[in-house]
Structure formats: C-alpha cells, structure tokens
Design a protein around this motif. Structure first.
Motif, PDB file in Angstrom:
ATOM      1  N   LEU A 124      -6.458   5.409  -4.014  1.00  9.53           N
ATOM      2  CA  LEU A 124      -6.682   4.337  -3.037  1.00  9.53           C
ATOM      3  C   LEU A 124      -6.042   3.022  -3.462  1.00  9.53           C
ATOM      4  N   ASN A 151      -1.332   3.247  -0.075  1.00  7.00           N
ATOM      5  CA  ASN A 151      -2.629   3.590   0.521  1.00  7.00           C
ATOM      6  C   ASN A 151      -3.460   2.364   0.880  1.00  7.00           C
ATOM      7  N   LYS A 156      -5.769   2.760   3.972  1.00  3.36           N
ATOM      8  CA  LYS A 156      -6.972   3.570   3.732  1.00  3.36           C
ATOM      9  C   LYS A 156      -7.990   2.782   2.910  1.00  3.36           C
ATOM     10  N   ASP A 207      -9.680   0.257   5.072  1.00  5.68           N
ATOM     11  CA  ASP A 207     -10.678   0.903   5.943  1.00  5.68           C
ATOM     12  C   ASP A 207     -11.981   1.164   5.190  1.00  5.68           C
TER      13      ASP A 207
END
Length: 171
Positions: A79, A84, A87, A90
């Motif tokens: 992550l 990324n 993501k 989020d």
C-alpha cells in the motif's frame, strides 16, 4: 522590582493560557505518539497530512501499529508504494468522518456511519462493552481509547485497520 515581577508573572500567565488554549491537530497528536508511526507514514504517503491538519472537523478512527502489523504479510509495504496511492487513500479515508463525533455522541446500539469522501459504510455499535466498528470485511475493531481531543476534531484509537468492502451487517 515589584513591577518587574508583576509584569513577568502576567506575561507568563498569558503565555501559559495561550498555550493551553491551542490543542494540537490530529496529525500532530498522532505524530507525537509512537503507537501511530505506521498510520502517520501512511497518511504522509497518501498526501493526506495537510488535509487532516486542516480545520476539520474530523473524527479519525486511528489504528495502532499492532493493527497494521496484523494485516497479511506485505500488505502495508504494498500500500505504501507510490503506484498504490489511490488504494492507500481509499483505506485511510475509510477511517475518517467529516464530523466531530465523541464516543458519547454515538447512539446506543448499532448504526451505519458513512466515512468522509467514500460511499462505503461502517457499522458502529455502542453499548455497555464499549464502542465497536464493523468494516467491509465484517470483522470488528474495538475502540481502545476514545475521545482524544484535537483542535480540529477527535481521535478514537482502534485495534484493527478498517478495510472497505461489502456493506457490514448492522442490526
């Protein structure tokens, strides 16, 4: 001499009251506590530090380092990679409400809450055994420390990283 001491005492009192009146913001509080070093690294990597240092109000469900360590091996490292960032953002926004919600403001029983800037839902349950949060995996996080007050909101310390997914069962 008396006037000088009186002036010094007044200046000290004004300095102390000005300092006491200004609490740290959410990011400053988290950055000053070693239990949140992984969260702070993630917030920084996602570019959310300025937002969460802003005026708010915010409620942040802040996972401790052990909560990040409990994720499957390699999850945090993956992550944190620049590719990324979406993501990671989020996941982090799933931990933020755009209101100031103290533990006492959470109604008894189970209720849906919508984190800021996401269409996902959390199920937050308040009862005699404290506050628990069900995420998109259906698993529960426990609020282990509630109501850390910041000048731009409130932090609730949790023992699990909240992950978006399916809408959790709430009743």
């Amino acid at each position: 001499m008396k006037t000088t001491l009186k002036s010094a005492a007044i200046a000290l009192a004004l300095t102390v009251s000005a300092t006491a009146a200004k609490a740290d913001n959410i990011v400053e509080i988290a950055a000053a506590d070693d239990r949140f070093s992984t969260l702070v690294a993630a917030v920084t990597a996602a570019g959310l530090a300025d937002t969460l240092s802003g005026p708010g109000p915010f409620t942040v469900y802040a996972p401790v380092n052990d909560a990040f360590a409990a994720l499957p091996d390699g999850t945090v490292e993956t992550l944190l990679k620049p590719e990324n960032k979406g993501k990671l953002t989020d996941v982090l926004l799933y931990h933020v409400d755009d209101r100031k919600l103290t533990a006492g403001m959470i109604p008894q029983g189970s209720n849906y809450f919508k984190p800021a800037l996401t269409s996902a839902r959390l199920c937050i349950s308040a009862g005699a055994d404290g506050v628990k949060i069900a995420d998109g995996t259906g698993e529960m996080a426990n609020v282990v420390i509630a109501d850390i007050m910041a000048d731009n909101g409130v932090i609730h310390v949790i023992d699990k990283v909240l992950l978006p997914g399916k809408r959790p069962a709430c009743h």
